[in-house]
Each structure stands twice: as structure tokens, then as C-alpha cells.
Scaffold this motif. Structure first.
Motif, PDB file in Angstrom:
ATOM      1  N   CYS A   8       0.846  -1.189   0.000  1.00  0.00           N
ATOM      2  CA  CYS A   8       0.000   0.000   0.000  1.00  0.00           C
ATOM      3  C   CYS A   8       0.884   1.243   0.000  1.00  0.00           C
ATOM      4  O   CYS A   8       2.099   1.143  -0.113  1.00  0.00           O
ATOM      5  CB  CYS A   8      -0.929  -0.001   1.222  1.00  0.00           C
ATOM      6  SG  CYS A   8      -0.048   0.084   2.799  1.00  0.00           S
ATOM      7  N   GLN A   9       0.266   2.403   0.155  1.00  0.00           N
ATOM      8  CA  GLN A   9       1.038   3.648   0.146  1.00  0.00           C
ATOM      9  C   GLN A   9       1.944   3.771   1.368  1.00  0.00           C
ATOM     10  O   GLN A   9       2.880   4.570   1.375  1.00  0.00           O
ATOM     11  CB  GLN A   9       0.094   4.854   0.102  1.00  0.00           C
ATOM     12  CG  GLN A   9      -0.848   4.938   1.307  1.00  0.00           C
ATOM     13  CD  GLN A   9      -1.717   6.171   1.282  1.00  0.00           C
ATOM     14  OE1 GLN A   9      -1.236   7.254   0.940  1.00  0.00           O
ATOM     15  NE2 GLN A   9      -2.993   6.026   1.603  1.00  0.00           N
ATOM     16  N   HIS A  10       1.675   2.978   2.401  1.00  0.00           N
ATOM     17  CA  HIS A  10       2.436   3.094   3.640  1.00  0.00           C
ATOM     18  C   HIS A  10       3.579   2.088   3.741  1.00  0.00           C
ATOM     19  O   HIS A  10       4.657   2.415   4.234  1.00  0.00           O
ATOM     20  CB  HIS A  10       1.504   2.897   4.834  1.00  0.00           C
ATOM     21  CG  HIS A  10       0.302   3.792   4.830  1.00  0.00           C
ATOM     22  ND1 HIS A  10      -0.976   3.316   4.631  1.00  0.00           N
ATOM     23  CD2 HIS A  10       0.192   5.131   4.980  1.00  0.00           C
ATOM     24  CE1 HIS A  10      -1.828   4.323   4.674  1.00  0.00           C
ATOM     25  NE2 HIS A  10      -1.151   5.432   4.875  1.00  0.00           N
ATOM     26  N   TYR A  11       3.334   0.845   3.292  1.00  0.00           N
ATOM     27  CA  TYR A  11       4.318  -0.214   3.470  1.00  0.00           C
ATOM     28  C   TYR A  11       4.421  -1.093   2.223  1.00  0.00           C
ATOM     29  O   TYR A  11       3.451  -1.245   1.478  1.00  0.00           O
ATOM     30  CB  TYR A  11       3.941  -1.114   4.656  1.00  0.00           C
ATOM     31  CG  TYR A  11       3.925  -0.398   5.986  1.00  0.00           C
ATOM     32  CD1 TYR A  11       5.101  -0.093   6.661  1.00  0.00           C
ATOM     33  CD2 TYR A  11       2.706  -0.038   6.575  1.00  0.00           C
ATOM     34  CE1 TYR A  11       5.080   0.563   7.887  1.00  0.00           C
ATOM     35  CE2 TYR A  11       2.678   0.621   7.802  1.00  0.00           C
ATOM     36  CZ  TYR A  11       3.865   0.914   8.451  1.00  0.00           C
ATOM     37  OH  TYR A  11       3.846   1.561   9.659  1.00  0.00           O
ATOM     38  N   CYS A  31      -4.112   1.909   6.849  1.00  0.00           N
ATOM     39  CA  CYS A  31      -5.203   1.784   5.872  1.00  0.00           C
ATOM     40  C   CYS A  31      -6.515   1.495   6.605  1.00  0.00           C
ATOM     41  O   CYS A  31      -7.573   2.044   6.267  1.00  0.00           O
ATOM     42  CB  CYS A  31      -4.908   0.667   4.879  1.00  0.00           C
ATOM     43  SG  CYS A  31      -3.534   1.011   3.742  1.00  0.00           S
ATOM     44  N   ASP A  82       7.577  -4.860   6.014  1.00  0.00           N
ATOM     45  CA  ASP A  82       8.002  -3.731   5.179  1.00  0.00           C
ATOM     46  C   ASP A  82       9.293  -4.091   4.442  1.00  0.00           C
ATOM     47  O   ASP A  82       9.922  -5.116   4.717  1.00  0.00           O
ATOM     48  CB  ASP A  82       8.216  -2.487   6.042  1.00  0.00           C
ATOM     49  CG  ASP A  82       8.158  -1.185   5.240  1.00  0.00           C
ATOM     50  OD1 ASP A  82       7.787  -1.228   4.048  1.00  0.00           O
ATOM     51  OD2 ASP A  82       8.468  -0.125   5.807  1.00  0.00           O
TER      52      ASP A  82
END
Length: 229
Positions: A8-11, A31, A82
Motif C-alpha cells: 500500500c502507500q504506507h508499506y 489503511c 516492510d
């Protein structure tokens, strides 16, 4: 919620977390929190779903069905998946930090991991990282944004500190002490003062005012320079 091979945009990860609070699948706790009206406690996560073969299984680093590795880095305490950023789990902090580990130390009083160049050179404040950022009012301790340690010992998000400086504010929002070394600024002011002599009738005039760096009722020169600090 669908996951891609990139996460996702975070990890960056190839799995989804099963939220124990609502039993829905999300790529990460951030999310989840953006979509739901409650927060996901990632420490309570027990199951994940492979983004490649959809197999639901116990939280682990690789899929038991297709063998795909969910992420380069995995912490079985935080359930953090990650790409490799040289992360390490700090037991006193209770969360993973971006490393490498050898470049950081944990300050027991501040209850925070700090860069080695701050060892013995920072002002300790009890549990300072457990406070919200005074600029954005968001959590600092678990934030993915790095913390900036000011001379007074208080913390801001690095991005909030940079924004504050761009807006011409150079004082700590909590204690109002200087957030930067102001020596060059005062040197520039001294040059300006020297170029505009004080009228003789005001040469010996002084006023009293609160000096934030000195934290006392200091006697100030008429032009505003503290005689104590």
C-alpha cells in the motif's frame, strides 16, 4: 480490501492483516484506521492473508501455501511487514525503529531512541515522546515521521519543525525557548544596531521583561538584548 504485490502507500508487503477488532482484511493498520471509525491494534494481529494466493494463515514472514516472502523485514511483536530499512525492535520503546540499530541509543528518562550524536548532549524530559506533537497534535512515539529534538528537550515532528521555521517561528510552541542557535541572527542585529546609533537620551534606558531562554525576569537593554543570556 485488495492488496497489490507492492503493498500500500504506507508499506511494501505481500499480505493483508486480519483486524481482530472487526475481522476485516487491510494491508496495514493505517489503511484500516483511514477507513474505519476505530483503530487497529497491530500487536493483537494473529492472522494474515497472502496477497498472492489468498491463503489465510498465522502471522509469519512467508506464505505457508505458495512460499512467497511477505516482506524483507518482519517483526513478530509489532507485526510490521516492510521493505528493509535496517529496522530494529526496541524493547523499551515497544515498537520498531528505522535503523541501523548501532546508530541509536535508548534514553531511559526520555523513553525514546535517539541518534548517537545526542548522547550526553540533549536535555532529558520524562517520557517526552509520549506527548503529541504540539504543532499537528498527532502522536510522536509511534509516528512514521521522525522526531526533531529541540534544545529545550521538547519534540516535534521533523516536518512540523521545518514548516514552523519556514513560517518564521523559531520558538518552541510549548516553552517558548529558542528552537535554533540564534547567534548568527543576533550578530546580524548587532550590525544593524551599530549602523543606527541610539539617541543620547535613551543610551542608559533599560526595561524589565520575561526572557524565555533565561526563564527569569531579566533586566533587558532598551534594544531588547538579554543581559543574562
Amino acid at each position: 480490501m485488495a492488496a497489490t504485490a507492492a503493498g500500500c502507500q504506507h508499506y511494501v508487503r505481500k499480505c493483508l492483516l486480519k483486524a481482530p477488532c472487526c475481522e476485516k482484511f487491510y494491508v496495514c493498520h493505517l489503511c484500516h484506521d483511514d477507513e474505519e471509525n476505530h483503530k487497529l491494534d497491530r500487536f493483537q494481529v494473529r492472522e494474515v492473508k497472502c496477497a498472492v494466493c489468498d491463503a489465510v494463515q498465522q502471522a509469519q514472514q512467508a506464505c505457508r501455501r505458495c512460499g512467497v516472502t511477505f516482506s524483507e523485514y518482519y517483526c513478530d511483536i509489532c507485526h510490521l511487514y516492510d521493505k528493509n530499512k535496517k529496522q530494529f525492535h526496541c524493547q523499551p520503546c515497544g515498537i520498531c525503529r528505522i535503523g541501523p540499530r548501532e546508530k541509536f541509543f535508548h534514553c531511559e528518562k526520555c523513553n525514546l531512541c535517539l541518534a548517537n550524536d545526542l548522547l550526553g548532549k540533549h536535555k532529558c524530559l520524562e517520557n517526552v515522546s509520549r506527548q503529541d506533537c504540539p504543532v499537528c497534535m498527532e502522536d510522536i512515539h509511534t509516528s512514521r515521521i521522525g522526531a526533531h529534538v529541540m534544545p529545550c528537550g521538547h519534540l516535534l515532528h521533523k516536518t512540523c519543525f521545518e514548516l514552523m521555521c519556514r513560517n518564521g517561528e523559531y520558538r518552541c510552541p510549548l516553552c517558548m525557548r529558542s528552537a535554533l542557535n540564534m547567534e548568527e541572527y543576533w550578530e546580524e542585529r548587532d550590525v544593524e544596531i551599530a549602523q543606527s546609533p541610539m539617541p543620547p537620551e535613551f543610551n542608559s534606558r533599560k526595561v524589565k521583561r520575561q526572557c524565555n531562554p533565561a526563564l527569569s525576569q531579566a533586566v533587558m537593554e532598551y534594544r531588547g538584548k538579554c543581559v543574562m543570556c
